[in-house]
Design an enzyme around this catalytic site. Sequence first.
Site, PDB file in Angstrom:
ATOM      1  N   LEU A  20      -4.099 -21.887 -40.150  1.00 58.05           N
ATOM      2  CA  LEU A  20      -3.729 -21.775 -38.736  1.00 58.05           C
ATOM      3  C   LEU A  20      -3.295 -23.096 -38.138  1.00 58.05           C
ATOM      4  O   LEU A  20      -2.522 -23.126 -37.169  1.00 58.05           O
ATOM      5  CB  LEU A  20      -4.916 -21.224 -37.930  1.00 58.05           C
ATOM      6  CG  LEU A  20      -5.347 -19.799 -38.268  1.00 58.05           C
ATOM      7  CD1 LEU A  20      -6.612 -19.437 -37.513  1.00 58.05           C
ATOM      8  CD2 LEU A  20      -4.231 -18.819 -37.938  1.00 58.05           C
ATOM      9  N   GLY A  21      -3.783 -24.191 -38.663  1.00 59.57           N
ATOM     10  CA  GLY A  21      -3.413 -25.493 -38.123  1.00 59.57           C
ATOM     11  C   GLY A  21      -4.197 -26.585 -38.806  1.00 59.57           C
ATOM     12  O   GLY A  21      -5.222 -26.340 -39.439  1.00 59.57           O
ATOM     13  N   GLY A  23      -5.246 -31.032 -38.418  1.00 54.92           N
ATOM     14  CA  GLY A  23      -5.208 -32.253 -37.637  1.00 54.92           C
ATOM     15  C   GLY A  23      -5.866 -33.376 -38.396  1.00 54.92           C
ATOM     16  O   GLY A  23      -6.143 -33.273 -39.593  1.00 54.92           O
ATOM     17  N   GLY A  24      -6.147 -34.481 -37.677  1.00 56.18           N
ATOM     18  CA  GLY A  24      -6.679 -35.662 -38.331  1.00 56.18           C
ATOM     19  C   GLY A  24      -8.078 -35.491 -38.871  1.00 56.18           C
ATOM     20  O   GLY A  24      -8.494 -36.216 -39.767  1.00 56.18           O
ATOM     21  N   MET A  25      -8.832 -34.542 -38.330  1.00 57.66           N
ATOM     22  CA  MET A  25     -10.232 -34.405 -38.733  1.00 57.66           C
ATOM     23  C   MET A  25     -10.518 -33.186 -39.589  1.00 57.66           C
ATOM     24  O   MET A  25     -11.580 -33.103 -40.199  1.00 57.66           O
ATOM     25  CB  MET A  25     -11.131 -34.365 -37.490  1.00 57.66           C
ATOM     26  CG  MET A  25     -11.133 -35.670 -36.728  1.00 57.66           C
ATOM     27  SD  MET A  25     -12.279 -35.640 -35.337  1.00 57.66           S
ATOM     28  CE  MET A  25     -11.995 -37.299 -34.679  1.00 57.66           C
ATOM     29  N   VAL A  28      -7.944 -25.625 -39.844  1.00 60.96           N
ATOM     30  CA  VAL A  28      -8.445 -24.326 -39.420  1.00 60.96           C
ATOM     31  C   VAL A  28      -7.737 -23.242 -40.219  1.00 60.96           C
ATOM     32  O   VAL A  28      -6.503 -23.218 -40.297  1.00 60.96           O
ATOM     33  CB  VAL A  28      -8.236 -24.100 -37.909  1.00 60.96           C
ATOM     34  CG1 VAL A  28      -8.729 -22.713 -37.509  1.00 60.96           C
ATOM     35  CG2 VAL A  28      -8.976 -25.157 -37.106  1.00 60.96           C
ATOM     36  N   LYS A  42     -13.150 -23.625 -39.294  1.00 59.26           N
ATOM     37  CA  LYS A  42     -12.815 -25.035 -39.145  1.00 59.26           C
ATOM     38  C   LYS A  42     -13.465 -25.802 -40.295  1.00 59.26           C
ATOM     39  O   LYS A  42     -14.699 -25.857 -40.398  1.00 59.26           O
ATOM     40  CB  LYS A  42     -13.334 -25.537 -37.796  1.00 59.26           C
ATOM     41  CG  LYS A  42     -13.093 -27.011 -37.501  1.00 59.26           C
ATOM     42  CD  LYS A  42     -13.654 -27.325 -36.098  1.00 59.26           C
ATOM     43  CE  LYS A  42     -13.364 -28.748 -35.693  1.00 59.26           C
ATOM     44  NZ  LYS A  42     -13.846 -29.005 -34.304  1.00 59.26           N
ATOM     45  N   ASP A 136     -12.027 -31.949 -22.594  1.00 57.04           N
ATOM     46  CA  ASP A 136     -10.700 -31.964 -23.215  1.00 57.04           C
ATOM     47  C   ASP A 136      -9.946 -30.690 -22.876  1.00 57.04           C
ATOM     48  O   ASP A 136      -9.331 -30.066 -23.750  1.00 57.04           O
ATOM     49  CB  ASP A 136     -10.834 -32.130 -24.735  1.00 57.04           C
ATOM     50  CG  ASP A 136      -9.523 -32.627 -25.362  1.00 57.04           C
ATOM     51  OD1 ASP A 136      -9.333 -32.413 -26.578  1.00 57.04           O
ATOM     52  OD2 ASP A 136      -8.695 -33.207 -24.635  1.00 57.04           O
TER      53      ASP A 136
END
Length: 747
Positions: A20-21, A23-25, A28, A42, A136
């Site tokens: 699904l996606g 990122g840096g950490m 998902v 996640k 956020d």
Amino acid sequence: MSLRVGDPVEIGGYPLEARLGSGGMGTVFLARTSSGRPVAIKLIHQQFAGDDEFRIRFRQEVAAARRVSGAFTAAVVDAAPEAEQPWMATTYIEGHTLAQRIAAQGPLNGPELRRLAIGLAEALRDIHRVGVVHRDLKPSNVVLSPEGPRVIDFGISRAVDQQTLTMTGRVIGTPPFMSPEQLQAPRGVGPRSDVFSLGTLLVYAATGHGPFDADSPYLTAYQVVHEEPSLDSVPAALRAVVEPCLDKDPEGRPSADELLVLLRDLSADLGGTDTDSIGAGRTRDMITEHNFMAPATPAPTAPAAAPAGPGTESTGTPVNRRPRSRWRPVLAAAVAVAAIGGGVAALRAGDVWGNSGDDKGNSVAAPGAPLPDGFAPWRETVPGGREDIPDELRCVTRGDALFCGGGGVVATRIRALDGSRVWTAKSPGVPVQGMHLVGATDDTVLGYRFAAEDAPQDPPSEVVAIDVDNGRELWSVPSGAQSTAVTGRTQDALVVGSAVVTVDASNSRFEARDAHSGQVTWTTPFPTGTQCAPVPVGPRLFAMCATNTEVDASEVRHPTLHPVDRASGKLGGPIAVNGPAVPMGVADGELVLLLGHMEGTALAGYDGVARVDPTSRKVTYSRLARTYAGTPGMADGTVYVSGQAGLVTALDPATGRKKWSRQTGVEGASGPTAGADALYFSSATGRVVALSPSDGRPLWTTDPQAEGLTGEQGASPRVTVVGRALIVAAAKNTLFAFDTQKPPKSG
């Protein structure tokens, strides 16, 4: 998005279907439960799995996500924060993010915009009610599901005092949607920071651009802090609601509940935005490398889903309090340094605020302490509190009598066995800092009273003596309120045996009185050019003083200690201390002070310990291995720091060495209170954890018992021990009691 070469086939027994996606950490994935239910998993990147602090942060996120899961967030299905590669599974939310929707189709129309605004306000209301600040809120963290908007990704909403978040030197968040206080002092953000972010998000949804957009994140951040928002393209009806949300002062913004009322009063046809206006349809969803998900794509390519988990509010002052403008400005500034505790601790043995006289009210249970005869679990709400003072009451005991006070209550007497009230003395006003009960003797209980806002002729604060039997006021005297600036603790009066030592209203001298009669036994002026606060050191009494210049600048870095003759009040010669220093307690006959680490005039944590020998007047210093941020306390010769996200660390005051560190699920906890073979820490929600003193091993944890914010930093202990019974003070003047061998079941 299809799975890639190298992606796992399953995680935790859940077969993966798509990516699904990323990122840096972490990444998902879309997966399925055995019943076919879709979930979003996640998975943290492998390089972070060996980072202990990152694991703590992720563990905190998982624990909080379980509490926040509701109608407007993604419910937690499963998680393994201790796995070799940590992961968390949440309900899959079908839909595009708000960022994707605006990029593809432009600003929202009237009815759609109103539904979004109301849905997000409801989400914030529910999130804040469980003591969480998201921190956020931005377009890529809002999913437009068929059932309404959902707030996702609580990844930075927590652990505001953890090194993983504070040592990087980078902005945590997304500048166009951050509040001014989040950019200037991120440790102190509260629920109204989210309200500011919601205001910017609604402007973005209505116009396609934020109210502070600029060509770089740095210019954007400057505009957020210093410039007025650009609202020309916002529909007039919505603009009237959004403008107060964007007030630079958090106290000038509505709460989520108040905002919801305003939004529901709006008509359905707000009117669209001017699509010809400059910037319409333009998006600026700037992502820093601290954000988990990658930047939103220009058009919706895959439904968005991400785990949700809450954070806590971290603040150096008690939350949701409106300072009284007629108080001296330096007082408000001093509160921001550390509002660590009140006179309630006067009867806790081993604490620096311990009663040095006949300690019949000692609340520390002896090993194997019995349950008081006739005791049964109880719950009580004490009238007199204020909604804007969510966490004030603290209690001490005398036999089977419980005396509590704070905020809108001078003092109340309650039967420890069943929670029934005997009498209550209320205060018409409220304090600007966390000042609680002064203490009690055999025949007198002493508390603080604050003048009402409409009575400026009255003393701003008084110490009031009340007869323990009937609640009758015996005497009162105006009291100063500068102790926090000097010692880092709100301690302007102190019970010493059968006497009470106060600071006079002009903050110029100590006054000692018989606690019951109020007769003055001695007065002692402060050394010239200084302000002082009383500090007990076992059976001795000391004065901790700082120069007026340092107090006025809120930078007390060179305090002095003076021994005080308890019979005459005469001050001895000064003992210089390299500060800033906060008195903690007594160990091996020496006064223990924690040394603060300052960032400007703000307390960032503690990085050293000092020990003062009252006899030799020698001061010994030890450095800590790192800076520990959170709420400090002391019990049985050990210093403890409770982090905002639940991490408790035990420190040896003789060497500064860490004895142990334990992650708990109790956020914003204050403590410790020592009982029979256990240490108790509790938050404003009434959630309690019992830890083993030897190694920090959790013995049991309770669920929250009251609606309150968990982020008040520097609060004094909320737990009182009566034999085997535990009495806990929680938000909204809530008190409850239970048997420590039969704590309320968690879960």
